[in-house]
Design a protein around this motif. Sequence first.
Motif, PDB file in Angstrom:
ATOM      1  N   TRP A 106       0.843  -1.188   0.000  1.00  0.00           N
ATOM      2  CA  TRP A 106       0.000   0.000   0.000  1.00  0.00           C
ATOM      3  C   TRP A 106       0.883   1.243   0.000  1.00  0.00           C
ATOM      4  CZ3 TRP A 106      -4.908   1.584  -0.465  1.00  0.00           C
ATOM      5  CH2 TRP A 106      -5.243   2.846   0.012  1.00  0.00           C
ATOM      6  N   GLN A 107       0.562   2.195  -0.875  1.00  0.00           N
ATOM      7  CA  GLN A 107       1.243   3.478  -0.904  1.00  0.00           C
ATOM      8  C   GLN A 107       0.341   4.523  -0.246  1.00  0.00           C
ATOM      9  OE1 GLN A 107       4.393   3.646  -1.958  1.00  0.00           O
ATOM     10  NE2 GLN A 107       4.232   1.461  -2.384  1.00  0.00           N
ATOM     11  N   PRO A 108       0.889   5.411   0.569  1.00  0.00           N
ATOM     12  CA  PRO A 108       0.043   6.371   1.303  1.00  0.00           C
ATOM     13  C   PRO A 108      -0.824   7.245   0.410  1.00  0.00           C
ATOM     14  CG  PRO A 108       2.276   6.389   2.154  1.00  0.00           C
ATOM     15  CD  PRO A 108       2.283   5.518   0.931  1.00  0.00           C
ATOM     16  N   THR A 109      -0.427   7.487  -0.827  1.00  0.00           N
ATOM     17  CA  THR A 109      -1.212   8.354  -1.710  1.00  0.00           C
ATOM     18  C   THR A 109      -2.330   7.618  -2.430  1.00  0.00           C
ATOM     19  OG1 THR A 109       0.353   7.960  -3.501  1.00  0.00           O
ATOM     20  CG2 THR A 109       0.741   9.887  -2.099  1.00  0.00           C
ATOM     21  N   GLU A 110      -2.415   6.305  -2.296  1.00  0.00           N
ATOM     22  CA  GLU A 110      -3.413   5.535  -3.030  1.00  0.00           C
ATOM     23  C   GLU A 110      -4.763   5.547  -2.316  1.00  0.00           C
ATOM     24  OE1 GLU A 110      -1.414   2.077  -5.520  1.00  0.00           O
ATOM     25  OE2 GLU A 110      -1.021   1.867  -3.390  1.00  0.00           O
ATOM     26  N   ILE A 111      -5.784   5.339  -3.106  1.00  0.00           N
ATOM     27  CA  ILE A 111      -7.120   5.114  -2.563  1.00  0.00           C
ATOM     28  C   ILE A 111      -7.525   3.702  -2.954  1.00  0.00           C
ATOM     29  CG2 ILE A 111      -7.814   7.543  -2.555  1.00  0.00           C
ATOM     30  CD1 ILE A 111      -9.327   7.002  -5.155  1.00  0.00           C
ATOM     31  N   LEU A 112      -8.537   3.181  -2.331  1.00  0.00           N
ATOM     32  CA  LEU A 112      -8.918   1.785  -2.526  1.00  0.00           C
ATOM     33  C   LEU A 112      -9.160   1.445  -3.995  1.00  0.00           C
ATOM     34  CD1 LEU A 112      -9.687  -0.970  -1.362  1.00  0.00           C
ATOM     35  CD2 LEU A 112     -11.969  -0.071  -0.946  1.00  0.00           C
ATOM     36  N   ALA A 113      -9.862   2.316  -4.715  1.00  0.00           N
ATOM     37  CA  ALA A 113     -10.182   2.013  -6.122  1.00  0.00           C
ATOM     38  C   ALA A 113      -8.919   1.886  -6.968  1.00  0.00           C
ATOM     39  CB  ALA A 113     -11.087   3.093  -6.690  1.00  0.00           C
ATOM     40  N   THR A 114      -7.982   2.804  -6.820  1.00  0.00           N
ATOM     41  CA  THR A 114      -6.774   2.735  -7.649  1.00  0.00           C
ATOM     42  C   THR A 114      -5.859   1.608  -7.199  1.00  0.00           C
ATOM     43  OG1 THR A 114      -5.665   4.384  -6.282  1.00  0.00           O
ATOM     44  CG2 THR A 114      -6.815   5.183  -8.224  1.00  0.00           C
ATOM     45  N   PHE A 115      -5.868   1.301  -5.914  1.00  0.00           N
ATOM     46  CA  PHE A 115      -5.043   0.205  -5.409  1.00  0.00           C
ATOM     47  C   PHE A 115      -5.522  -1.125  -5.986  1.00  0.00           C
ATOM     48  CE2 PHE A 115      -3.793  -2.622  -1.706  1.00  0.00           C
ATOM     49  CZ  PHE A 115      -2.441  -2.579  -1.975  1.00  0.00           C
ATOM     50  N   GLY A 116      -6.840  -1.355  -5.954  1.00  0.00           N
ATOM     51  CA  GLY A 116      -7.383  -2.580  -6.532  1.00  0.00           C
ATOM     52  C   GLY A 116      -7.147  -2.649  -8.023  1.00  0.00           C
ATOM     53  N   PHE A 117      -7.310  -1.514  -8.696  1.00  0.00           N
ATOM     54  CA  PHE A 117      -7.128  -1.500 -10.143  1.00  0.00           C
ATOM     55  C   PHE A 117      -5.675  -1.753 -10.520  1.00  0.00           C
ATOM     56  CE2 PHE A 117      -6.965   0.463 -14.392  1.00  0.00           C
ATOM     57  CZ  PHE A 117      -7.962  -0.273 -14.990  1.00  0.00           C
ATOM     58  N   SER A 118      -4.725  -1.321  -9.686  1.00  0.00           N
ATOM     59  CA  SER A 118      -3.313  -1.572  -9.999  1.00  0.00           C
ATOM     60  C   SER A 118      -3.012  -3.064  -9.955  1.00  0.00           C
ATOM     61  CB  SER A 118      -2.401  -0.803  -9.050  1.00  0.00           C
ATOM     62  OG  SER A 118      -2.502  -1.294  -7.739  1.00  0.00           O
ATOM     63  N   ILE A 119      -3.698  -3.819  -9.112  1.00  0.00           N
ATOM     64  CA  ILE A 119      -3.532  -5.271  -9.084  1.00  0.00           C
ATOM     65  C   ILE A 119      -4.068  -5.883 -10.370  1.00  0.00           C
ATOM     66  CG2 ILE A 119      -4.221  -7.398  -7.893  1.00  0.00           C
ATOM     67  CD1 ILE A 119      -4.200  -5.734  -5.285  1.00  0.00           C
ATOM     68  N   ILE A 120      -5.240  -5.432 -10.815  1.00  0.00           N
ATOM     69  CA  ILE A 120      -5.804  -5.912 -12.089  1.00  0.00           C
ATOM     70  C   ILE A 120      -4.860  -5.568 -13.235  1.00  0.00           C
ATOM     71  CG2 ILE A 120      -7.738  -5.654 -13.700  1.00  0.00           C
ATOM     72  CD1 ILE A 120      -8.601  -7.162 -11.237  1.00  0.00           C
ATOM     73  N   GLU A 121      -4.298  -4.366 -13.222  1.00  0.00           N
ATOM     74  CA  GLU A 121      -3.350  -3.961 -14.264  1.00  0.00           C
ATOM     75  C   GLU A 121      -2.123  -4.862 -14.284  1.00  0.00           C
ATOM     76  OE1 GLU A 121      -3.218  -1.513 -16.785  1.00  0.00           O
ATOM     77  OE2 GLU A 121      -5.366  -1.621 -16.423  1.00  0.00           O
ATOM     78  N   ALA A 122      -1.656  -5.278 -13.120  1.00  0.00           N
ATOM     79  CA  ALA A 122      -0.509  -6.193 -13.055  1.00  0.00           C
ATOM     80  C   ALA A 122      -0.869  -7.531 -13.682  1.00  0.00           C
ATOM     81  CB  ALA A 122      -0.061  -6.378 -11.613  1.00  0.00           C
ATOM     82  N   TRP A 123      -2.108  -7.989 -13.489  1.00  0.00           N
ATOM     83  CA  TRP A 123      -2.546  -9.231 -14.133  1.00  0.00           C
ATOM     84  C   TRP A 123      -2.613  -9.058 -15.640  1.00  0.00           C
ATOM     85  CZ3 TRP A 123      -7.397 -10.464 -10.681  1.00  0.00           C
ATOM     86  CH2 TRP A 123      -6.967 -10.828  -9.400  1.00  0.00           C
ATOM     87  N   ARG A 124      -3.145  -7.925 -16.073  1.00  0.00           N
ATOM     88  CA  ARG A 124      -3.261  -7.663 -17.517  1.00  0.00           C
ATOM     89  C   ARG A 124      -1.909  -7.618 -18.205  1.00  0.00           C
ATOM     90  NH1 ARG A 124      -7.193  -2.544 -17.984  1.00  0.00           N
ATOM     91  NH2 ARG A 124      -9.186  -3.552 -17.651  1.00  0.00           N
ATOM     92  N   ALA A 125      -0.896  -7.158 -17.499  1.00  0.00           N
ATOM     93  CA  ALA A 125       0.439  -7.004 -18.090  1.00  0.00           C
ATOM     94  C   ALA A 125       1.078  -8.352 -18.423  1.00  0.00           C
ATOM     95  CB  ALA A 125       1.343  -6.213 -17.145  1.00  0.00           C
ATOM     96  N   GLU A 126       0.629  -9.411 -17.780  1.00  0.00           N
ATOM     97  CA  GLU A 126       1.171 -10.748 -18.023  1.00  0.00           C
ATOM     98  C   GLU A 126       0.124 -11.587 -18.751  1.00  0.00           C
ATOM     99  OE1 GLU A 126       4.214 -11.827 -17.242  1.00  0.00           O
ATOM    100  OE2 GLU A 126       4.769  -9.892 -16.372  1.00  0.00           O
ATOM    101  N   PRO A 127       0.355 -11.913 -20.026  1.00  0.00           N
ATOM    102  CA  PRO A 127      -0.656 -12.669 -20.781  1.00  0.00           C
ATOM    103  C   PRO A 127      -1.064 -13.987 -20.131  1.00  0.00           C
ATOM    104  CG  PRO A 127       1.038 -11.840 -22.257  1.00  0.00           C
ATOM    105  CD  PRO A 127       1.503 -11.544 -20.857  1.00  0.00           C
ATOM    106  N   GLU A 128      -0.123 -14.679 -19.509  1.00  0.00           N
ATOM    107  CA  GLU A 128      -0.471 -15.954 -18.885  1.00  0.00           C
ATOM    108  C   GLU A 128      -1.427 -15.762 -17.712  1.00  0.00           C
ATOM    109  OE1 GLU A 128       1.638 -20.064 -17.309  1.00  0.00           O
ATOM    110  OE2 GLU A 128       2.863 -18.272 -17.554  1.00  0.00           O
TER     111      GLU A 128
END
Length: 175
Positions: A106-128
Motif C-alpha cells: 500500500w502506498q500512502p497516496t493511493e485510494i482503494l479504487a486505484t489500489f485494486g485496479f493496480s492489481i488488475i493492471e498487473a494481471w493484464r500485463a502478463e498474458p499468462e
Amino acid sequence: MAHSRQRRFRLWPWRHQTAPTTAPSAPPSAQELTEKLTALVHFERGVAALYYYLPDATLAALALRLCQSHQATDALAQGIEHDLQAEGTGSDAWHTVRAIWHRTTWQPTEILATFGFSIIEAWRAEPELWDIVVDPRAQFFGLAVTSDEQQHYWSALVIGQKGQEMGSDTATAAR
C-alpha cells in the motif's frame, strides 16, 4: 480614474488562497480490498468474456489458505498455481482449478479504487495471468486477501470448473 479601472479587472483574487491539502488515505482492510477486487474481477470478466464468475465458498477457502501460505513465506512476486484439482479443494467435483496470487504494498497516496485496479493492471500485463482470468471454461471463483502491519497485501484469485458433465451455460451467470 485609471487606477480604479485597474483594480476592477484584476484576474486574481484579493486574498491568496492555498490549495486544499489531501490527507493520505488509510490502508484498506483485507475485507475491503477483497470486496473491491471481487467487483473489479466481475467487471473485467464481464467485459472480456461476456460472463461473470459464480462465487464458491470452497474456492474462497482455498484462496485464503494460499494467501496465508504466501504471507508466511513472505513471497514477493506474483505467480500462478496450476491444477490444484481435488487435493486443494477437498472435493473430486472440481475439474480444473488454477490460482493467481499477488503481493503488493500500500502506498500512502493511493485510494482503494486505484489500489485494486493496480492489481488488475498487473494481471493484464502478463498474458499468462490474464488468460486465467478470462478463460471461457472457468465458471467459479474464490478470492481472498491477507495483510500485515507493514501494509503488505497478499491476494489470491482461484478459479475453477466443476465436473466435465456440467455445461458452462448452466454454471456461469451470463451477463
